[in-house]
Design a protein around this motif. Structure first.
Motif, mmCIF file in Angstrom:
data_model
loop_
_atom_site.group_PDB
_atom_site.id
_atom_site.type_symbol
_atom_site.label_atom_id
_atom_site.label_comp_id
_atom_site.label_asym_id
_atom_site.label_seq_id
_atom_site.Cartn_x
_atom_site.Cartn_y
_atom_site.Cartn_z
ATOM 1 N N LEU A 38 0.835 -1.200 0.000
ATOM 2 C CA LEU A 38 0.000 0.000 0.000
ATOM 3 C C LEU A 38 0.870 1.250 0.000
ATOM 4 O O LEU A 38 1.835 1.342 0.751
ATOM 5 C CB LEU A 38 -0.901 0.000 1.243
ATOM 6 N N ARG A 39 0.497 2.231 -0.824
ATOM 7 C CA ARG A 39 1.229 3.493 -0.897
ATOM 8 C C ARG A 39 0.361 4.687 -0.504
ATOM 9 O O ARG A 39 0.873 5.737 -0.168
ATOM 10 C CB ARG A 39 1.776 3.715 -2.302
ATOM 11 N N SER A 40 -0.946 4.513 -0.561
ATOM 12 C CA SER A 40 -1.863 5.599 -0.210
ATOM 13 C C SER A 40 -1.784 5.883 1.293
ATOM 14 O O SER A 40 -1.869 4.970 2.113
ATOM 15 C CB SER A 40 -3.293 5.205 -0.583
ATOM 16 N N ALA A 41 -1.626 7.157 1.636
ATOM 17 C CA ALA A 41 -1.542 7.530 3.052
ATOM 18 C C ALA A 41 -2.789 7.092 3.813
ATOM 19 O O ALA A 41 -2.694 6.619 4.947
ATOM 20 C CB ALA A 41 -1.342 9.039 3.179
ATOM 21 N N LYS B 114 -13.807 8.091 10.722
ATOM 22 C CA LYS B 114 -13.110 8.412 11.966
ATOM 23 C C LYS B 114 -11.732 8.962 11.632
ATOM 24 O O LYS B 114 -10.865 8.208 11.201
ATOM 25 C CB LYS B 114 -12.931 7.161 12.841
ATOM 26 N N ASP B 115 -11.534 10.251 11.790
ATOM 27 C CA ASP B 115 -10.232 10.881 11.544
ATOM 28 C C ASP B 115 -9.649 10.526 10.178
ATOM 29 O O ASP B 115 -8.489 10.145 10.060
ATOM 30 C CB ASP B 115 -9.236 10.509 12.645
ATOM 31 N N GLY B 116 -10.461 10.593 9.142
ATOM 32 C CA GLY B 116 -9.987 10.309 7.791
ATOM 33 C C GLY B 116 -9.940 8.841 7.432
ATOM 34 O O GLY B 116 -9.530 8.481 6.335
ATOM 35 N N ILE B 117 -10.361 7.988 8.342
ATOM 36 C CA ILE B 117 -10.363 6.541 8.101
ATOM 37 C C ILE B 117 -11.810 6.072 8.044
ATOM 38 O O ILE B 117 -12.655 6.541 8.801
ATOM 39 C CB ILE B 117 -9.610 5.806 9.226
ATOM 40 N N LEU B 118 -12.091 5.158 7.143
ATOM 41 C CA LEU B 118 -13.438 4.594 7.061
ATOM 42 C C LEU B 118 -13.491 3.293 7.842
ATOM 43 O O LEU B 118 -12.669 2.395 7.635
ATOM 44 C CB LEU B 118 -13.823 4.305 5.612
ATOM 45 N N ALA C 262 -5.150 3.401 7.698
ATOM 46 C CA ALA C 262 -6.209 2.422 7.962
ATOM 47 C C ALA C 262 -5.632 1.107 8.482
ATOM 48 O O ALA C 262 -6.181 0.496 9.405
ATOM 49 C CB ALA C 262 -7.028 2.184 6.698
ATOM 50 N N VAL C 263 -4.508 0.683 7.928
ATOM 51 C CA VAL C 263 -3.861 -0.545 8.400
ATOM 52 C C VAL C 263 -3.386 -0.359 9.840
ATOM 53 O O VAL C 263 -3.546 -1.250 10.675
ATOM 54 C CB VAL C 263 -2.692 -0.958 7.469
ATOM 55 N N GLU C 264 -2.819 0.805 10.144
ATOM 56 C CA GLU C 264 -2.392 1.079 11.520
ATOM 57 C C GLU C 264 -3.579 1.029 12.475
ATOM 58 O O GLU C 264 -3.481 0.486 13.573
ATOM 59 C CB GLU C 264 -1.706 2.444 11.602
ATOM 60 N N GLU C 265 -4.712 1.569 12.066
ATOM 61 C CA GLU C 265 -5.933 1.537 12.883
ATOM 62 C C GLU C 265 -6.400 0.096 13.093
ATOM 63 O O GLU C 265 -6.773 -0.288 14.198
ATOM 64 C CB GLU C 265 -7.038 2.352 12.198
ATOM 65 N N ALA C 266 -6.349 -0.700 12.035
ATOM 66 C CA ALA C 266 -6.764 -2.106 12.145
ATOM 67 C C ALA C 266 -5.860 -2.854 13.114
ATOM 68 O O ALA C 266 -6.336 -3.686 13.895
ATOM 69 C CB ALA C 266 -6.740 -2.774 10.770
ATOM 70 N N LEU C 267 -4.559 -2.558 13.098
ATOM 71 C CA LEU C 267 -3.632 -3.189 14.037
ATOM 72 C C LEU C 267 -3.949 -2.784 15.478
ATOM 73 O O LEU C 267 -3.995 -3.623 16.373
ATOM 74 C CB LEU C 267 -2.191 -2.798 13.716
#
Length: 127
Positions: free
Chosen positions: A27-30, A108-112, A35-40
């Motif tokens: 993934l390259r999109s910020a 949520k803060d730019g994350i879906l 989103a991956v960090e949020e999932a973790l």
């Protein structure tokens, strides 16, 4: 179930994941990296879709995946190709859980974060 949305994934990646349930997605999109960090952090599943971030809404279809591991890599790029000298890439190892359709979306803060209903293969219309 709740899942973090990873949007704008190439069709070939989604097809590969359907054929082989384990895959590393780069993934390259910020937005997708966050989103991956949020999932973790929240121990949530991922919802991968071809649709762009702005188009994800009730009825959007995609793949549900479990996040096995993720790591960020900073790579240098030649200055002639970009105004930046470094790019952050996230390599996320995922395991296919199934097919899904968005029931409800929350930003949520730019994350879906979406409530997703698992689908049977005959219910799926993408591809």
């Amino acid at each position: 179930m709740e899942a973090v949305v990873i949007a704008g994934i190439a069709r070939r990646v989604l097809d590969d994941l359907l054929r082989n349930p384990f895959r590393t997605v780069e993934l390259r999109s910020a937005r997708n990296i966050l989103a991956v960090e949020e999932a973790l952090d929240e121990a949530l599943r991922l919802f991968l879709t071809y649709d762009p971030f702005e188009d994800v809404s009730t009825g959007t279809e995609g793949l549900l995946a479990e996040l096995i591991e993720a790591r960020e890599i900073n790579t240098r790029i030649p200055w002639e190709e970009s105004d930046e000298r470094e790019v952050t890439v996230c390599r996320a190892r995922v395991k296919l859980v199934g097919l899904g359709r968005v029931v409800e979306v929350e930003r949520k803060d730019g994350i879906l974060v979406a409530k997703v209903r698992e689908l049977f293969p005959h219910e799926m219309s993408i591809g």
